[in-house]
Design a protein around this motif. Structure first.
Motif, PDB file in Angstrom:
ATOM      1  N   LEU A  27       0.355  -7.518  -5.876  1.00 42.28           N
ATOM      2  CA  LEU A  27      -0.301  -6.728  -4.828  1.00 42.28           C
ATOM      3  C   LEU A  27      -1.666  -6.177  -5.330  1.00 42.28           C
ATOM      4  O   LEU A  27      -2.661  -6.148  -4.402  1.00 42.28           O
ATOM      5  N   ALA A  28      -1.697  -5.707  -6.440  1.00 46.41           N
ATOM      6  CA  ALA A  28      -2.929  -4.854  -6.863  1.00 46.41           C
ATOM      7  C   ALA A  28      -4.013  -6.205  -6.927  1.00 46.41           C
ATOM      8  O   ALA A  28      -5.233  -5.921  -6.785  1.00 46.41           O
ATOM      9  N   SER A  29      -3.529  -7.132  -7.255  1.00 51.52           N
ATOM     10  CA  SER A  29      -4.767  -8.187  -7.633  1.00 51.52           C
ATOM     11  C   SER A  29      -5.169  -8.901  -6.151  1.00 51.52           C
ATOM     12  O   SER A  29      -6.393  -9.375  -6.125  1.00 51.52           O
ATOM     13  N   SER A  30      -4.302  -8.900  -5.079  1.00 52.23           N
ATOM     14  CA  SER A  30      -4.811  -9.283  -3.984  1.00 52.23           C
ATOM     15  C   SER A  30      -5.606  -8.169  -3.069  1.00 52.23           C
ATOM     16  O   SER A  30      -6.336  -8.918  -2.138  1.00 52.23           O
ATOM     17  N   ALA A  31      -5.550  -7.195  -3.313  1.00 51.86           N
ATOM     18  CA  ALA A  31      -6.017  -6.089  -2.342  1.00 51.86           C
ATOM     19  C   ALA A  31      -7.332  -6.131  -2.240  1.00 51.86           C
ATOM     20  O   ALA A  31      -7.948  -6.124  -0.964  1.00 51.86           O
ATOM     21  N   PRO A  32      -8.279  -6.447  -3.117  1.00 55.13           N
ATOM     22  CA  PRO A  32      -9.711  -6.294  -2.815  1.00 55.13           C
ATOM     23  C   PRO A  32     -10.183  -7.456  -2.136  1.00 55.13           C
ATOM     24  O   PRO A  32     -11.429  -7.256  -1.515  1.00 55.13           O
ATOM     25  N   VAL A  33      -9.442  -8.481  -1.819  1.00 56.59           N
ATOM     26  CA  VAL A  33     -10.079  -9.456  -1.155  1.00 56.59           C
ATOM     27  C   VAL A  33     -10.198  -9.243   0.469  1.00 56.59           C
ATOM     28  O   VAL A  33     -11.170  -9.603   1.008  1.00 56.59           O
ATOM     29  N   ARG A  34      -9.256  -8.325   0.904  1.00 57.96           N
ATOM     30  CA  ARG A  34      -9.163  -8.110   2.098  1.00 57.96           C
ATOM     31  C   ARG A  34     -10.524  -7.597   2.728  1.00 57.96           C
ATOM     32  O   ARG A  34     -11.129  -7.983   3.869  1.00 57.96           O
ATOM     33  N   ASP A  35     -11.130  -6.743   1.993  1.00 58.44           N
ATOM     34  CA  ASP A  35     -12.205  -5.864   2.428  1.00 58.44           C
ATOM     35  C   ASP A  35     -13.533  -6.882   2.536  1.00 58.44           C
ATOM     36  O   ASP A  35     -14.237  -6.858   3.354  1.00 58.44           O
ATOM     37  N   SER A  52      -0.822 -13.822   9.677  1.00 54.30           N
ATOM     38  CA  SER A  52      -0.873 -13.319   8.378  1.00 54.30           C
ATOM     39  C   SER A  52      -0.458 -11.593   8.541  1.00 54.30           C
ATOM     40  O   SER A  52       0.176 -11.102   7.671  1.00 54.30           O
ATOM     41  N   THR A  53      -1.135 -10.793   9.252  1.00 53.36           N
ATOM     42  CA  THR A  53      -0.843  -9.813   9.608  1.00 53.36           C
ATOM     43  C   THR A  53       0.626  -9.178   9.826  1.00 53.36           C
ATOM     44  O   THR A  53       1.076  -8.370   9.418  1.00 53.36           O
ATOM     45  N   LYS A  54       1.075 -10.043  10.610  1.00 52.05           N
ATOM     46  CA  LYS A  54       2.751  -9.955  11.012  1.00 52.05           C
ATOM     47  C   LYS A  54       3.399 -10.056   9.850  1.00 52.05           C
ATOM     48  O   LYS A  54       4.505  -9.320   9.462  1.00 52.05           O
ATOM     49  N   ALA A  55       3.048 -11.365   8.906  1.00 54.18           N
ATOM     50  CA  ALA A  55       4.100 -11.422   7.517  1.00 54.18           C
ATOM     51  C   ALA A  55       3.722 -10.293   6.849  1.00 54.18           C
ATOM     52  O   ALA A  55       4.720  -9.596   6.102  1.00 54.18           O
ATOM     53  N   LYS A  56       2.621  -9.641   6.576  1.00 50.84           N
ATOM     54  CA  LYS A  56       2.237  -8.438   5.755  1.00 50.84           C
ATOM     55  C   LYS A  56       2.992  -7.215   6.136  1.00 50.84           C
ATOM     56  O   LYS A  56       3.605  -6.519   5.298  1.00 50.84           O
ATOM     57  N   ARG A  92      -2.928   2.740  20.050  1.00 51.29           N
ATOM     58  CA  ARG A  92      -3.318   2.632  18.699  1.00 51.29           C
ATOM     59  C   ARG A  92      -3.649   4.143  18.265  1.00 51.29           C
ATOM     60  O   ARG A  92      -3.412   4.663  17.159  1.00 51.29           O
ATOM     61  N   LEU A  93      -4.154   4.981  19.315  1.00 49.76           N
ATOM     62  CA  LEU A  93      -4.512   6.445  19.059  1.00 49.76           C
ATOM     63  C   LEU A  93      -3.298   7.367  18.866  1.00 49.76           C
ATOM     64  O   LEU A  93      -3.142   7.970  17.928  1.00 49.76           O
ATOM     65  N   PHE A  94      -2.170   6.852  19.711  1.00 52.09           N
ATOM     66  CA  PHE A  94      -1.141   7.531  19.625  1.00 52.09           C
ATOM     67  C   PHE A  94      -0.360   6.969  18.464  1.00 52.09           C
ATOM     68  O   PHE A  94       0.545   8.054  17.787  1.00 52.09           O
ATOM     69  N   ALA A  95      -0.455   6.055  18.037  1.00 53.31           N
ATOM     70  CA  ALA A  95       0.399   5.221  16.769  1.00 53.31           C
ATOM     71  C   ALA A  95      -0.107   5.542  15.515  1.00 53.31           C
ATOM     72  O   ALA A  95       0.343   5.679  14.522  1.00 53.31           O
ATOM     73  N   GLY A  96      -1.571   6.128  15.688  1.00 53.30           N
ATOM     74  CA  GLY A  96      -2.423   6.442  14.202  1.00 53.30           C
ATOM     75  C   GLY A  96      -2.315   4.927  13.515  1.00 53.30           C
ATOM     76  O   GLY A  96      -2.106   4.853  12.225  1.00 53.30           O
ATOM     77  N   ASP A  97      -2.573   3.789  14.282  1.00 54.95           N
ATOM     78  CA  ASP A  97      -2.579   2.436  13.760  1.00 54.95           C
ATOM     79  C   ASP A  97      -3.494   1.878  14.206  1.00 54.95           C
ATOM     80  O   ASP A  97      -3.897   1.758  15.158  1.00 54.95           O
ATOM     81  N   HIS A 129       6.852   2.323  -8.270  1.00 57.47           N
ATOM     82  CA  HIS A 129       5.780   1.930  -7.456  1.00 57.47           C
ATOM     83  C   HIS A 129       5.394   2.694  -6.182  1.00 57.47           C
ATOM     84  O   HIS A 129       6.180   2.875  -5.591  1.00 57.47           O
ATOM     85  N   ASP A 130       4.057   2.976  -5.861  1.00 57.44           N
ATOM     86  CA  ASP A 130       3.745   3.485  -4.644  1.00 57.44           C
ATOM     87  C   ASP A 130       3.986   2.439  -3.715  1.00 57.44           C
ATOM     88  O   ASP A 130       3.986   1.349  -3.467  1.00 57.44           O
ATOM     89  N   GLN A 131       4.237   3.134  -2.424  1.00 59.85           N
ATOM     90  CA  GLN A 131       4.364   2.223  -1.077  1.00 59.85           C
ATOM     91  C   GLN A 131       2.959   1.658  -0.840  1.00 59.85           C
ATOM     92  O   GLN A 131       1.827   2.152  -1.315  1.00 59.85           O
ATOM     93  N   VAL A 132       2.931   0.654   0.097  1.00 59.62           N
ATOM     94  CA  VAL A 132       1.836   0.020   0.163  1.00 59.62           C
ATOM     95  C   VAL A 132       1.545  -0.126   2.087  1.00 59.62           C
ATOM     96  O   VAL A 132       2.614  -0.234   2.644  1.00 59.62           O
ATOM     97  N   SER A 133       0.307  -0.249   2.087  1.00 61.64           N
ATOM     98  CA  SER A 133      -0.172  -0.656   3.731  1.00 61.64           C
ATOM     99  C   SER A 133      -0.190  -2.051   3.791  1.00 61.64           C
ATOM    100  O   SER A 133      -1.046  -2.440   2.915  1.00 61.64           O
ATOM    101  N   TYR A 134       0.116  -2.594   4.822  1.00 61.93           N
ATOM    102  CA  TYR A 134      -0.011  -3.823   4.762  1.00 61.93           C
ATOM    103  C   TYR A 134      -1.503  -4.171   4.984  1.00 61.93           C
ATOM    104  O   TYR A 134      -1.912  -5.266   4.797  1.00 61.93           O
ATOM    105  N   GLN A 135      -2.389  -3.423   5.644  1.00 60.94           N
ATOM    106  CA  GLN A 135      -3.725  -3.466   5.391  1.00 60.94           C
ATOM    107  C   GLN A 135      -4.409  -3.651   4.111  1.00 60.94           C
ATOM    108  O   GLN A 135      -5.527  -4.198   4.059  1.00 60.94           O
ATOM    109  N   ASN A 136      -3.793  -3.449   2.954  1.00 65.66           N
ATOM    110  CA  ASN A 136      -4.112  -3.530   1.999  1.00 65.66           C
ATOM    111  C   ASN A 136      -3.684  -4.871   0.879  1.00 65.66           C
ATOM    112  O   ASN A 136      -3.879  -4.749  -0.259  1.00 65.66           O
ATOM    113  N   ILE A 137      -3.002  -5.648   1.461  1.00 62.83           N
ATOM    114  CA  ILE A 137      -2.556  -6.718   0.808  1.00 62.83           C
ATOM    115  C   ILE A 137      -3.444  -7.924   1.319  1.00 62.83           C
ATOM    116  O   ILE A 137      -3.735  -8.266   2.282  1.00 62.83           O
TER     117      ILE A 137
END
Length: 513
Positions: free
Chosen positions: A377-385, A485-489, A227-232, A505-513
């Motif tokens: 996507l915009a409506s679902s983003a806040p739930v993850r945090d 869920s993460t794999k599908a995102k 993950r350190l080399f992947a930046g993920d 539209h902006d690109q999205v990170s799966y972490q914000n879905i």
């Protein structure tokens, strides 16, 4: 070193940090060495094993001068138990040295933060934006020092257990060095101060070795390298380690896909990392083969879906507006090739009108469909945090009632997102059917995870923070659903990011879905 009273510490200073276990406070800096105080939360005090904490405090005094110096330089080690009215309240430990702090560029500010390794597990554009620039040589040297430090721990009967980027910090001053915090979460000869927990996305897979063992430490160290080399923050694909050379990459493949008995130890990792040299990116592409897929004992993310996996939809070539207009003209004109030459201008004019009408409608439909995805996507983003915070609190057995409430609200929000995803009509977009399938799968698994975590929290509230409850079946079910869920995102985000910008539209990170 031993026991001190809370009153003897003097007035508490600023709160330096807080988490599921408690809070850390600054102490008057007239003391030598400079100390801080960790105050356990009331929930943690009910499950605290004071005998193990005492044994941990006694570790440095039992070591040789060299090992004691090495341990105290590498870790914010517990120093004194703190009591109040004869009741244990927490412990003191050394203040983290200044070189393990880092300056970030955030808007118009440049705050100085603790150098948590999680900051480094981000893409290059983020690191550039916050002016946290590191190269692969830094990554190699830092990881080699982590391997060296963990070898020391293991030799002393210590295992990290909850190895994650939250409790590992780094220094960019001089030679890259690591420093461990939250040391009371480690195991000493198989015993723990508090119930052993794991950070989300850093869990040991089933069959991957007992939690808090040298084998599980080696697995999580391999994740850290990848993950350190992947930046993920959550990948398990070792391909990024091709930049560290084939020998380091091979270690990661063995560590993540082989069985626990074949997992490379920290000694092999340290040796290879110290001998490694960064490989230019172009060479990793042209001179190597792709990494084999990682196989673990975690069930396939699709296994829990009632419908069979959809076959990948064929990718429709994306033609520009001008090229599509030209193709239609060509078809129209070829059909009318035999028409009287004097009517050629009329034919071209008609073809132009047909083309503009046809593709104006086509573009408008696709643009509207892309807008519907962006809105979802915009409506679902806040739930993850909210979910991540709630799960972290439950793992630490704190704020249980509030976390259960938040997880119930999150599950309801996921259901709304799932309903919206099922209603999407996005067939005019390239790979629209596949994107819809991935979104439906992502929200299905997310809701199942939220429901499982909520049941876990309810059990914690009823049965207390016993080890069997902290690592009960509902938590494991939630973790598996979250992974699915993460794999599908990730699969959805890869497709969306190819077309979203085309429609503004902006690109999205799966972490914000």
């Amino acid at each position: 070193m031993g026991r001190v009273t809370l009153a003897s510490l003097g007035p508490l200073g600023d709160e330096l940090g807080s988490g599921g276990q408690g809070k850390v406070y600054a102490l008057p800096q007239s003391q030598s060495p400079s100390l801080v105080y960790k105050a356990y939360s009331e929930d943690m005090l009910t499950v605290l094993d004071t005998d193990v904490l005492t044994a941990m405090i006694d570790v440095p005094s039992s070591l040789s001068a060299h090992d004691r110096q090495e341990l105290l330089a590498a870790a914010a080690w517990p120093r004194d138990i703190v009591t109040e009215n004869d009741r244990v309240r927490g412990f003191t430990m050394a203040l983290v040295p200044q070189r393990f702090h880092t300056t970030l560029k955030l808007l118009n500010e440049r705050p100085v933060r603790l150098g948590q390794t999680q900051l480094l597990l981000n893409p290059p554009d983020y690191l550039d934006r916050v002016e946290l620039r590191i190269d692969d040589q830094f990554r190699l040297e830092l990881l080699a020092d982590v391997a060296r430090t963990m070898r020391l721990f293991h030799r002393l009967g210590l295992t990290v257990g909850d190895l994650s980027p939250n409790n590992l910090i780094y220094s960019r001053t001089g030679r890259p060095r690591c420093h461990f915090i939250d040391c009371d979460a480690m195991q000493l000869n198989g015993r723990t101060v508090l119930p052993q927990v794991e950070t989300t996305d850093w869990e040991v897979p089933e069959g991957g070795g007992a939690l808090g063992s040298t084998v599980s430490d080696a697995y999580k160290f391999a994740l850290l390298c990848v993950r350190l080399f992947a930046g993920d923050q959550s990948t398990t694909d070792p391909s990024a380690l091709l930049r560290a050379g084939p020998d380091v990459h091979a270690l990661a493949v063995r560590a993540l896909s082989g069985d626990a008995g074949d997992r490379p130890g920290l000694g092999k990792w340290e040796k290879q990392l110290r001998n490694a040299r960064p490989v230019p990116v172009e060479q990793t592409v042209t001179d190597t083969v792709p990494s084999p897929p990682i196989r673990t004992s975690v069930p396939s993310p699709r296994a829990a879906v009632s419908r069979p996996p959809a076959a990948p939809a064929p990718t429709r070539p994306r033609l520009t507006r001008a090229r599509r207009r030209g193709l239609v003209k060509l078809v129209v004109l070829s059909l009318l090739l035999g028409y009287v030459a004097s009517h050629t201008n009329q034919i071209e004019s008609t073809a132009r009108q047909v083309t503009e009408t046809l593709f104006a409608d086509d573009d408008a439909a696709a643009r509207a469909q892309a807008e519907s995805i962006a809105s979802l996507l915009a409506s679902s983003a806040p739930v993850r945090d909210s979910v991540k915070t709630a799960v972290a609190n439950l793992a630490a057995c704190t704020n249980v009632k509030r976390s259960v409430t938040n997880l119930g609200a999150a599950a309801s929000a996921r259901q709304r997102s799932l309903t919206a995803a099922n209603g999407l009509q996005i067939t005019d977009l390239p790979n629209g059917a596949t994107m819809k399938d991935e979104l439906v799968s992502a929200f299905t698994h997310s809701k199942a995870a939220d429901d499982a975590y909520r049941r876990w929290g309810l059990n914690l509230g009823k049965q207390g923070c016993r080890k069997s409850t902290l690592n009960g079946p509902d938590r494991k079910r939630g973790d598996k659903e979250s992974i699915a869920s993460t794999k599908a995102k990730q699969q959805f985000a890869e497709l969306w990011n190819q077309i979203g910008p085309e429609y503004g539209h902006d690109q999205v990170s799966y972490q914000n879905i």
